[in-house]
Design an enzyme around this catalytic site. Structure first.
Site, PDB file in Angstrom:
ATOM      1  CE1 TYR A 150      70.948  81.783  25.858  1.00 23.21           C
ATOM      2  CE2 TYR A 150      72.474  83.655  26.653  1.00 23.21           C
ATOM      3  CZ  TYR A 150      72.305  82.172  26.256  1.00 23.21           C
ATOM      4  OH  TYR A 150      73.426  81.206  26.317  1.00 23.21           O
ATOM      5  CE  LYS A 154      74.581  83.300  23.680  1.00 23.05           C
ATOM      6  NZ  LYS A 154      75.816  83.451  23.598  1.00 23.05           N
ATOM      7  CB  ILE A 183      77.886  74.534  30.242  1.00 22.22           C
ATOM      8  CG1 ILE A 183      77.472  73.945  28.566  1.00 22.22           C
ATOM      9  CG2 ILE A 183      79.184  74.030  30.655  1.00 22.22           C
ATOM     10  CD1 ILE A 183      77.680  72.370  28.239  1.00 22.22           C
TER      11      ILE A 183
END
Ligand SMILES: NC(=O)c1ccc[n+]([C@@H]2O[C@H](COP(=O)([O-])OP(=O)(O)OC[C@H]3O[C@@H](n4cnc5c(N)ncnc54)[C@H](O)[C@@H]3O)[C@@H](O)[C@H]2O)c1
Ligand SMILES: O=S(=O)(O)c1ccc(CO)cc1
Length: 253
Positions: A150, A154, A183
């Protein structure tokens, strides 16, 4: 409304940040093709009304991406905005990450943005312009343990944003990124909100003292898609409650 008569494709659009982006672009006057691997996501588009359509696609697969663009042109006749949002997380210690999982996460999170970006940019070249937004993360800058493919994906997305912007500027196509902090979506619940300790750790590093809302990312996407950002390309805007500005912990309320 800042996006009247514009046509957008949003990937990973049936929940979370992608759905919030689709909703905001419609509010700003755009027509939106919501794209997601989950076919049951069609309901999300129906709920958004006549300005929205749904196309089921695995955006890590070129054939699906080409069909997605064809379906959008058939439905709306053009593509002015692409929000590359689809992504997955993955948790494992570096020593335990399988080759298949590494390849899968990079394919979904990074290669998809190459495939969608290239297919949509070819349309935008004919239209003499457009706006592409790649969804990155604070984890392009902050490495965290047990999020190996991940974090790698990114960091690479930020470089993809820059190099796409350099090759597409001559065609009037702007390419920018957004780097959200934590978020409140399903992905974040999997990645970081799985325990009180993880939540405490995140909030102790977040000056605003709270997680963000998907709508607080969508507003930045709408800005970058609009002519209000006409002189911006190659940038990644971090929407993180002050996370990256901080290099110490703050008391958690
Ligand atoms: N939530 C956060 O804290 C956070 C922080 C930083 C960055 N992000 C990034 O924002 C983006 C959206 O995150 P989210 O929290 O809304 O995630 P989410 O898991 O809530 O939604 C992701 C959506 O993408 C779809 N998807 C997954 N693989 C796909 C594929 N191959 N093809 C098409 N659709 C696919 C899923 O079905 C899902 O609807 C991701 O790129 C994520 O890395 C999220
Ligand atoms: O653990 S955190 O660094 O806060 C974090 C933030 C965002 C995401 C999703 O990109 C994962 C972990």
């Amino acid at each position: 409304m800042k996006l009247t008569d514009k046509v957008a494709i949003v990937t990973g659009a049936t929940q979370g940040i992608g759905l919030a982006c689709a909703q905001r672009l419609i509010t700003e006057g755009a027509k939106v093709m919501l794209v997601d691997i989950k076919p049951e996501g069609a309901g999300a588009a129906t709920a958004l009304g006549e300005q929205a359509r749904f196309f089921a696609a695995d955006v890590s697969q070129k054939a699906d991406v080409d069909a997605m663009v064809a379906a959008t042109l058939a439905a709306f006749g053009r593509v002015d905005i692409l929000i590359n949002n689809a992504g997955v997380t993955h948790a494992a210690n570096f020593l335990d990450v399988s080759e298949d999982d590494f390849d899968r996460v990079l394919r979904i999170n990074l290669k998809s943005m190459f495939l969608c970006g290239q297919a949509v940019a070819r349309v935008m070249v004919r239209q003499r312009g457009g706006a592409i937004i790649n969804m990155s993360s604070v984890n392009a800058e902050l490495a965290i343990p047990n999020q190996v493919p991940y974090v790698v994906s990114k960091g690479a997305i930020n470089q993809l944003t820059k190099v796409m912007s350099l090759n597409l500027v001559e065609h009037g196509i702007r390419v920018n990124g957004i780097g959200p902090g934590t978020i409140l979506t399903e992905l974040a619940k999997q990645a970081v909100m799985a325990s009180p300790e993880a939540r405490h750790t995140i909030l102790s590093r977040t000056p605003m003292g709270r997680c963000g809302e998907p709508e607080e990312v969508a507003s930045i996407a709408a800005f970058l898609a609009s002519d209000d950002a006409s002189y911006m390309t190659g940038q990644t805007l971090y929407v993180d409650g002050g996370r990256l500005a901080l290099n110490y912990t703050v008391p958690v309320q």
